[in-house]
Design an enzyme around this catalytic site. Structure first.
Site, PDB file in Angstrom:
ATOM      1  N   ALA A  12       1.685 -37.841  36.741  1.00 38.28           N
ATOM      2  CA  ALA A  12       0.728 -36.738  36.874  1.00 38.28           C
ATOM      3  C   ALA A  12      -0.302 -37.085  37.935  1.00 38.28           C
ATOM      4  CB  ALA A  12       0.024 -36.476  35.545  1.00 38.28           C
ATOM      5  N   GLY A  40       1.729 -42.379  32.153  1.00 37.41           N
ATOM      6  CA  GLY A  40       1.872 -43.713  31.582  1.00 37.41           C
ATOM      7  C   GLY A  40       2.351 -44.791  32.536  1.00 37.41           C
ATOM      8  N   GLY A  41       3.534 -44.619  33.109  1.00 38.46           N
ATOM      9  CA  GLY A  41       4.100 -45.663  33.956  1.00 38.46           C
ATOM     10  C   GLY A  41       3.279 -45.954  35.190  1.00 38.46           C
ATOM     11  N   SER A 138       5.373 -39.977  28.290  1.00 34.46           N
ATOM     12  CA  SER A 138       6.179 -38.918  27.685  1.00 34.46           C
ATOM     13  C   SER A 138       7.383 -38.608  28.555  1.00 34.46           C
ATOM     14  CB  SER A 138       5.333 -37.658  27.513  1.00 34.46           C
ATOM     15  OG  SER A 138       4.877 -37.195  28.787  1.00 34.46           O
ATOM     16  N   VAL A 250      -9.438 -42.385  27.958  1.00 35.42           N
ATOM     17  CA  VAL A 250      -8.234 -42.134  28.756  1.00 35.42           C
ATOM     18  C   VAL A 250      -7.685 -43.448  29.315  1.00 35.42           C
ATOM     19  CG1 VAL A 250      -7.296 -40.994  30.796  1.00 35.42           C
ATOM     20  CG2 VAL A 250      -8.962 -39.809  29.368  1.00 35.42           C
ATOM     21  N   ASP A 254      -2.513 -47.523  27.970  1.00 37.06           N
ATOM     22  CA  ASP A 254      -1.798 -47.972  29.168  1.00 37.06           C
ATOM     23  C   ASP A 254      -2.348 -49.306  29.657  1.00 37.06           C
ATOM     24  OD1 ASP A 254      -0.304 -45.594  29.171  1.00 37.06           O
ATOM     25  OD2 ASP A 254      -1.804 -44.562  30.388  1.00 37.06           O
ATOM     26  N   THR A 287     -15.001 -47.251  31.445  1.00 31.66           N
ATOM     27  CA  THR A 287     -15.013 -46.555  32.736  1.00 31.66           C
ATOM     28  C   THR A 287     -14.868 -45.057  32.517  1.00 31.66           C
ATOM     29  OG1 THR A 287     -12.614 -46.777  33.015  1.00 31.66           O
ATOM     30  CG2 THR A 287     -14.005 -48.540  33.900  1.00 31.66           C
ATOM     31  N   GLY A 289     -13.687 -41.086  33.033  1.00 29.76           N
ATOM     32  CA  GLY A 289     -12.501 -40.329  33.418  1.00 29.76           C
ATOM     33  C   GLY A 289     -11.234 -41.136  33.326  1.00 29.76           C
TER      34      GLY A 289
END
Length: 313
Positions: A12, A40-41, A138, A250, A254, A287, A289
């Site tokens: 994204a 994610g990746g 996802s 957010v 990860d 951090t 955002g």
């Protein structure tokens, strides 16, 4: 040093901004906009690069947003390999409401991807000499839910360690059909997997059951304010959360899985890597955002946490 490959099937462009107040119907004026390559990746690869490691990244990319994503990734120290698809990469949007401290996150489902479009990605995996494959995030629409299972089988055949961070049917199918080295669910993801509500005690039991079933060698369970636990064949280790000022949640998961894998690739044992992952997850919430964790914050938190644990012995 072991080689790491991160896999992003549903990347994204992450946009984050702030607003004083959010009200329905009315225009919401935002400020302090930031944009990062995400999903994610990709987040995993960003964190490994931030920590000073080396990571290859293979990802699906399509449309005008895919071109933008590829340009954004050129600014990050990772070797990135796009696999082109027809549909455009999704755009996710997060707004932090200053008056309440709440976050509003809008995450599209992503492109429709055909089996034919992902074939070059599998060809890439077959040729990869990575020691760790990290499959995080996802699934885009259209791909079969066994896609991570098929990747895990490739890793196993090549003697690589497969690290999994996903949810829903993709998580369930992979653990039912393949053996992975490490899986990192959240409590909610683990509840979805086992089909029941979990508390502080039963979560450890559920994680241990996955290890005992042979589906995973290790389970690292992140539990937010309750910390994290690591289930192994011999034990369940629990660590309390590291208390930090919170700006945004957010990318905390990860950051956790990226830092844990990087630590393992550096030659540290599973317990040390687990503690490093906890520090990175805590650093990420400091951090705003979608910025993710900063290397110095991770090192500082890891050092302070290790010193505290030693003093408590």
């Amino acid at each position: 040093m072991a080689k790491i490959l991160s896999i992003a099937l549903n990347p994204a462009i992450d946009i984050a901004s702030e607003a004083d107040h959010i009200r329905h119907t009315h225009k919401t004026r935002t400020h302090n906009q930031q944009q990062f390559p995400g999903g994610g990746g990709i987040n995993v690869a960003r964190v490994i690069a931030e920590l000073g490691g080396e990571c290859d990244l293979v990802y699906l990319s399509g449309g005008a947003t895919g071109e933008l994503l590829e340009n954004m990734l050129k600014r990050i120290r990772v070797r990135h390999v796009p696999v082109h698809i027809k549909d455009p990469v999704r755009i996710a949007y997060m707004v932090h409401e200053a008056s309440t401290g709440l976050e509003y996150r809008f995450v599209p489902e992503g492109p429709i991807v055909s089996e034919e479009e992902v074939k070059p990605l599998f060809d890439f995996l077959e040729k990869s000499d990575a020691d760790y494959f990290i499959a995080s995030g996802s699934l885009p629409r259209g791909v079969e839910t066994d896609i991570y299972s098929r990747m895990a089988d490739i890793a196993s055949r090549k003697g690589a360690r497969f690290v999994l961070d996903t949810s829903g049917d993709a998580l369930k199918v992979t653990l039912s059909r393949s053996r992975v080295f490490l899986v990192k669910p959240s409590v909610g993801e683990l509840e979805g997997l086992v089909g029941r509500r979990l508390n502080h005690s039963t979560a450890g039991e559920a994680a241990r059951e996955i290890v005992q079933s042979g589906a995973a060698q290790y389970v690292a369970l992140t539990m937010g304010k309750d910390g994290a636990l690591l289930a192994t064949a011999d034990d369940v280790v629990r660590l309390p959360a590291i208390k930090v000022p919170v700006q945004s949640a957010v990318g905390a998961g990860d950051s956790f899985v990226a830092a844990m894998t990087w630590s393992l690739a550096e030659g540290h044992d599973i317990g040390e890597a687990f503690r490093f992952g906890l520090a990175a997850g805590a650093a990420a919430v400091m951090t705003p955002g979608t910025e993710l964790c900063r290397r110095q914050d991770v090192l500082d938190l890891y050092g302070a946490h290790a010193a505290h644990a030693k003093a408590m012995r």
